[in-house]
Design a protein around this motif. Structure first.
Motif, mmCIF file in Angstrom:
data_model
loop_
_atom_site.group_PDB
_atom_site.id
_atom_site.type_symbol
_atom_site.label_atom_id
_atom_site.label_comp_id
_atom_site.label_asym_id
_atom_site.label_seq_id
_atom_site.Cartn_x
_atom_site.Cartn_y
_atom_site.Cartn_z
ATOM 1 N N CYS A 1 40.300 33.038 -16.474
ATOM 2 C CA CYS A 1 39.518 34.010 -15.711
ATOM 3 C C CYS A 1 39.944 34.066 -14.248
ATOM 4 C CB CYS A 1 38.038 33.706 -15.826
ATOM 5 S SG CYS A 1 37.449 33.781 -17.534
ATOM 6 N N THR A 2 40.173 32.913 -13.629
ATOM 7 C CA THR A 2 40.548 32.884 -12.228
ATOM 8 C C THR A 2 41.893 33.531 -11.987
ATOM 9 O OG1 THR A 2 39.286 30.861 -11.917
ATOM 10 C CG2 THR A 2 40.889 31.387 -10.230
ATOM 11 N N HIS A 3 42.834 33.338 -12.894
ATOM 12 C CA HIS A 3 44.179 33.879 -12.721
ATOM 13 C C HIS A 3 44.467 35.011 -13.705
ATOM 14 C CE1 HIS A 3 44.597 30.862 -9.843
ATOM 15 N NE2 HIS A 3 45.486 30.091 -10.385
ATOM 16 N N CYS A 4 43.459 35.731 -14.098
ATOM 17 C CA CYS A 4 43.621 36.826 -15.051
ATOM 18 C C CYS A 4 44.453 37.938 -14.415
ATOM 19 C CB CYS A 4 42.255 37.369 -15.475
ATOM 20 S SG CYS A 4 42.344 38.699 -16.670
ATOM 21 N N ALA A 5 45.491 38.354 -15.091
ATOM 22 C CA ALA A 5 46.368 39.407 -14.574
ATOM 23 C C ALA A 5 45.736 40.786 -14.680
ATOM 24 C CB ALA A 5 47.701 39.380 -15.323
ATOM 25 N N ALA A 6 44.612 40.904 -15.359
ATOM 26 C CA ALA A 6 43.962 42.205 -15.535
ATOM 27 C C ALA A 6 42.956 42.510 -14.430
ATOM 28 C CB ALA A 6 43.270 42.257 -16.888
ATOM 29 N N LYS A 7 42.765 41.568 -13.504
ATOM 30 C CA LYS A 7 41.822 41.821 -12.419
ATOM 31 C C LYS A 7 42.370 41.263 -11.118
ATOM 32 C CE LYS A 7 39.036 37.691 -12.974
ATOM 33 N NZ LYS A 7 37.697 37.155 -13.055
ATOM 34 N N CYS A 8 41.841 41.773 -10.020
ATOM 35 C CA CYS A 8 42.235 41.317 -8.698
ATOM 36 C C CYS A 8 41.816 39.859 -8.534
ATOM 37 C CB CYS A 8 41.571 42.191 -7.635
ATOM 38 S SG CYS A 8 41.895 41.667 -5.932
ATOM 39 N N GLU A 9 42.735 39.028 -8.083
ATOM 40 C CA GLU A 9 42.438 37.607 -7.925
ATOM 41 C C GLU A 9 41.450 37.346 -6.800
ATOM 42 O OE1 GLU A 9 45.552 34.568 -8.217
ATOM 43 O OE2 GLU A 9 46.917 36.185 -8.763
ATOM 44 N N ARG A 10 41.319 38.269 -5.887
ATOM 45 C CA ARG A 10 40.426 38.034 -4.753
ATOM 46 C C ARG A 10 39.034 38.606 -4.984
ATOM 47 N NH1 ARG A 10 39.505 39.621 0.880
ATOM 48 N NH2 ARG A 10 38.872 37.712 1.910
ATOM 49 N N CYS A 11 38.953 39.879 -5.357
ATOM 50 C CA CYS A 11 37.625 40.497 -5.472
ATOM 51 C C CYS A 11 37.156 40.655 -6.917
ATOM 52 C CB CYS A 11 37.600 41.848 -4.767
ATOM 53 S SG CYS A 11 38.532 43.148 -5.597
ATOM 54 N N GLY A 12 38.069 40.534 -7.886
ATOM 55 C CA GLY A 12 37.691 40.573 -9.293
ATOM 56 C C GLY A 12 37.640 41.954 -9.922
ATOM 57 N N ILE A 13 37.947 42.991 -9.166
ATOM 58 C CA ILE A 13 37.921 44.342 -9.724
ATOM 59 C C ILE A 13 39.047 44.497 -10.753
ATOM 60 C CG2 ILE A 13 39.437 45.402 -7.999
ATOM 61 C CD1 ILE A 13 37.570 47.817 -7.992
ATOM 62 N N SER A 14 38.812 45.298 -11.771
ATOM 63 C CA SER A 14 39.843 45.531 -12.791
ATOM 64 C C SER A 14 41.029 46.252 -12.175
ATOM 65 C CB SER A 14 39.281 46.371 -13.935
ATOM 66 O OG SER A 14 38.325 45.651 -14.646
ATOM 67 N N LEU A 15 42.221 45.817 -12.576
ATOM 68 C CA LEU A 15 43.439 46.460 -12.087
ATOM 69 C C LEU A 15 43.896 47.504 -13.087
ATOM 70 C CD1 LEU A 15 45.400 43.349 -10.789
ATOM 71 C CD2 LEU A 15 44.058 44.982 -9.463
ATOM 72 N N ASN A 16 44.435 48.580 -12.591
ATOM 73 C CA ASN A 16 44.932 49.648 -13.458
ATOM 74 C C ASN A 16 46.291 49.327 -14.054
ATOM 75 O OD1 ASN A 16 42.665 51.187 -12.904
ATOM 76 N ND2 ASN A 16 43.617 52.189 -11.152
ATOM 77 N N ALA A 17 47.016 48.411 -13.445
ATOM 78 C CA ALA A 17 48.348 48.058 -13.939
ATOM 79 C C ALA A 17 48.237 47.374 -15.297
ATOM 80 C CB ALA A 17 49.049 47.135 -12.954
#
Length: 136
Positions: free
Chosen positions: A36-52
């Protein structure tokens, strides 16, 4: 006499319950830190989902060593620029306290990475199987 429970059976059941609870705690610790902390699907700082696409393995912000959303990536780049004596003078909120927040966050990331590489954490991963580490 029929209501007497053998002590050995009771102790065995209690030990099994304790082991199950401990195993669940281990799994949750690994999930939180490793996945969860290093999930590539979300921003590591704020936790928002990434579109990439996280399966691509590409960092959408090549100037950053973290997986950031656009906003956090811009803030990180501004932080690095400020460390180098540059920065946007119009961003008045990038004060000393803002710098300390970024410094503390980066130190936290480093400490987390060191923990993930520790022999104890690796032992925990070995004790758990890969099937135990799936996200919910």
């Amino acid at each position: 006499m029929s209501k007497i429970i053998p002590l050995d059976d009771r102790l065995k059941l209690t030990a099994e319950k304790k082991a199950a609870v401990l195993r669940k705690q281990k799994i949750m610790a690994v999930r939180k830190l490793f996945q969860c902390t290093h999930c590539a699907a979300k921003c590591e700082r704020c936790g928002i989902s990434l579109n990439a696409d996280p399966s691509s393995g590409e960092n959408p912000h090549p100037r950053t060593p973290y997986h950031f959303c656009n906003s956090c990536a811009d803030e990180y780049i501004d932080y690095i620029n400020r460390l180098q004596g540059k920065g946007n003078p119009e961003a008045y909120w990038h004060n000393d306290h803002w710098m300390k927040v970024w410094q503390a966050w980066i130190e936290y990331q480093g400490a987390t990475d060191q923990y993930l590489r520790s022999k104890e954490f690796r032992r925990l991963l070995d004790e758990l199987g890969p099937g135990d580490l799936q996200c919910d």
